[in-house]
Design a protein around this motif. Structure first.
Motif, PDB file in Angstrom:
ATOM      1  N   ALA A  27       0.811  -1.218   0.000  1.00 35.12           N
ATOM      2  CA  ALA A  27       0.000   0.000   0.000  1.00 35.12           C
ATOM      3  C   ALA A  27       0.845   1.270   0.000  1.00 35.12           C
ATOM      4  CB  ALA A  27      -0.943   0.002   1.195  1.00 35.12           C
ATOM      5  N   VAL A  28       1.855   1.314   0.859  1.00 27.12           N
ATOM      6  CA  VAL A  28       2.634   2.542   1.050  1.00 27.12           C
ATOM      7  C   VAL A  28       3.853   2.591   0.133  1.00 27.12           C
ATOM      8  CG1 VAL A  28       3.765   4.004   2.788  1.00 27.12           C
ATOM      9  CG2 VAL A  28       1.795   2.629   3.432  1.00 27.12           C
ATOM     10  N   GLY A  29       4.319   1.432  -0.301  1.00 31.56           N
ATOM     11  CA  GLY A  29       5.452   1.408  -1.216  1.00 31.56           C
ATOM     12  C   GLY A  29       6.796   1.271  -0.544  1.00 31.56           C
ATOM     13  N   VAL A  30       6.820   1.318   0.782  1.00 32.69           N
ATOM     14  CA  VAL A  30       8.056   1.129   1.554  1.00 32.69           C
ATOM     15  C   VAL A  30       7.726   0.279   2.772  1.00 32.69           C
ATOM     16  CG1 VAL A  30       9.127   3.309   0.843  1.00 32.69           C
ATOM     17  CG2 VAL A  30       7.688   3.259   2.874  1.00 32.69           C
ATOM     18  N   ALA A  31       8.760  -0.266   3.410  1.00 34.24           N
ATOM     19  CA  ALA A  31       8.555  -1.059   4.619  1.00 34.24           C
ATOM     20  C   ALA A  31       8.155  -0.146   5.786  1.00 34.24           C
ATOM     21  CB  ALA A  31       9.839  -1.807   4.965  1.00 34.24           C
ATOM     22  N   PRO A  32       7.458  -0.686   6.795  1.00 34.13           N
ATOM     23  CA  PRO A  32       7.017   0.153   7.922  1.00 34.13           C
ATOM     24  C   PRO A  32       8.146   0.923   8.604  1.00 34.13           C
ATOM     25  CG  PRO A  32       5.974  -2.009   8.017  1.00 34.13           C
ATOM     26  CD  PRO A  32       6.979  -2.077   6.926  1.00 34.13           C
ATOM     27  N   MET A  33       9.269   0.275   8.846  1.00 29.74           N
ATOM     28  CA  MET A  33      10.370   0.952   9.527  1.00 29.74           C
ATOM     29  C   MET A  33      11.027   1.998   8.630  1.00 29.74           C
ATOM     30  SD  MET A  33      10.571  -0.076  12.658  1.00 29.74           S
ATOM     31  CE  MET A  33       8.783  -0.065  12.601  1.00 29.74           C
ATOM     32  N   GLU A  34      10.987   1.759   7.325  1.00 32.66           N
ATOM     33  CA  GLU A  34      11.535   2.753   6.379  1.00 32.66           C
ATOM     34  C   GLU A  34      10.663   4.004   6.368  1.00 32.66           C
ATOM     35  OE1 GLU A  34      12.744   3.028   1.637  1.00 32.66           O
ATOM     36  OE2 GLU A  34      12.284   1.082   2.536  1.00 32.66           O
ATOM     37  N   TYR A  35       9.343   3.800   6.428  1.00 33.98           N
ATOM     38  CA  TYR A  35       8.424   4.943   6.498  1.00 33.98           C
ATOM     39  C   TYR A  35       8.651   5.722   7.791  1.00 33.98           C
ATOM     40  CZ  TYR A  35       4.242   7.771   6.870  1.00 33.98           C
ATOM     41  OH  TYR A  35       3.400   8.845   7.012  1.00 33.98           O
ATOM     42  N   LEU A  36       8.755   5.001   8.906  1.00 34.31           N
ATOM     43  CA  LEU A  36       8.962   5.657  10.200  1.00 34.31           C
ATOM     44  C   LEU A  36      10.262   6.453  10.211  1.00 34.31           C
ATOM     45  CD1 LEU A  36       8.125   6.137  13.142  1.00 34.31           C
ATOM     46  CD2 LEU A  36       9.245   3.977  13.740  1.00 34.31           C
ATOM     47  N   LEU A  37      11.327   5.870   9.642  1.00 37.67           N
ATOM     48  CA  LEU A  37      12.613   6.577   9.578  1.00 37.67           C
ATOM     49  C   LEU A  37      12.483   7.852   8.748  1.00 37.67           C
ATOM     50  CD1 LEU A  37      15.688   6.764  10.023  1.00 37.67           C
ATOM     51  CD2 LEU A  37      15.974   5.355   7.962  1.00 37.67           C
TER      52      LEU A  37
END
Length: 301
Positions: free
Chosen positions: A236-246
């Protein structure tokens, strides 16, 4: 306090007006331009046309359609029935302030507003990466009205013009992205927020960026298994959860450093790092400068 991740990202982008123009078309025509990653928008008021943005498939636009591309590099537009030879059409400026493309005589079969805005944030590239690559909204008259307001304000030299334009563009971007939530938007924050389960986890990240989140904890917030959450977030977002958080933590940190909003140790704590040294290592790896160097460069600009 309820946190709105989409509004936070758009506010940090600091959108501003660059130009907006009315275009009328007739007959067969074809135009192409290179936009070097600028935010591009188009609203079709009457008629229709075809649009190709970067590597995306051609889109047939109809009256009432709105297109937003947060970072456009190549834009090609043509009449619904393209010319037999794709020679580039040169728009002709009319005394009314509009531009005409295609046949210069006779009735027109297309009317649209196109324009560019700019993102003043030095961190625009990172923030744009959180948005869909292309937003196509159909049948939302609110967007056409907002763009008309932008165009009118852009052309008139009224008091507080820049303030009004900034607010209008912020509303326009949020409205376009919000309207796209129920459509097949490309991966990004909008698609993530359109998923009820993922939206809970994204909001938690924005509400508590300093928390030492793990994928397992975020999956629990979303009421999903760890693997299902990870896969669903990626799609959905196109990146991993931790990558988005970073990315979000670094965007916040850069904004705080630009505003001298606390020392490095305080900022480190506010964006989820247990020590200034751990934050400095992560920031330097992500940005290419240490927090101190980055803050100094921003002060000198």
């Amino acid at each position: 306090m309820v946190v709105d991740p989409l509004a936070e990202v758009v506010a940090l982008l600091q959108p501003g007006a660059r130009f907006s123009k009315a275009v009328v078309g007739a007959g067969a025509w074809h135009i192409r331009r290179s936009d070097a990653g600028q935010p591009f928008y188009c609203v079709v008021l009457e008629g229709g046309c075809r649009l190709v943005v970067d590597v995306h498939e051609a889109i047939e636009l109809r009256s009432g359609d709105f297109i937003l591309v947060p970072a456009a590099h190549g834009v090609a537009m043509s009449s619904l029935a393209p010319p037999s030879v794709l020679a580039e059409t040169v728009p002709v400026a009319l005394t009314s302030g509009e531009f005409r493309i295609g046949n210069q005589d006779g009735p027109t079969d297309l009317r649209m507003l196109i324009g560019h805005c700019s993102f003043a944030s030095p961190d625009a590239a990172l923030l744009v990466s959180l948005l869909p690559q292309l937003v196509h909204v159909r049948g939302e008259p609110r967007l056409a009205t907002l763009v008309q307001f932008v165009r009118d304000e852009f052309r008139e030299q009224r008091p507080a013009r820049e303030v009004i334009l900034a607010r209008l563009l912020e509303v326009l971007l949020i409205e376009a992205l919000r309207s796209a939530a129920g459509t097949a938007a490309s991966p990004g924050l909008v698609r993530g927020l359109a998923d009820e389960r993922l939206a809970v986890a994204i909001r938690r990240m924005h509400e508590s960026p300093a928390r030492a989140w793990t994928v397992a904890q975020l999956a629990k917030e979303a009421a999903l298994s760890r693997s299902a959450f990870f896969d669903r977030f990626n799609r959905a977002v196109g990146v991993a959860p931790m990558e988005y958080l970073l990315a979000w933590r670094m965007a916040m940190a850069k904004n705080m450093l630009r505003g001298s909003d606390g020392g490095v140790a305080e900022i480190a704590q506010r964006v989820g790092y247990g020590s200034a040294s751990a934050f400095s290592v992560a920031f330097t790896r992500h940005v290419g400068l240490s927090p101190t160097q980055y803050a100094r460069e921003q002060m000198e600009q």
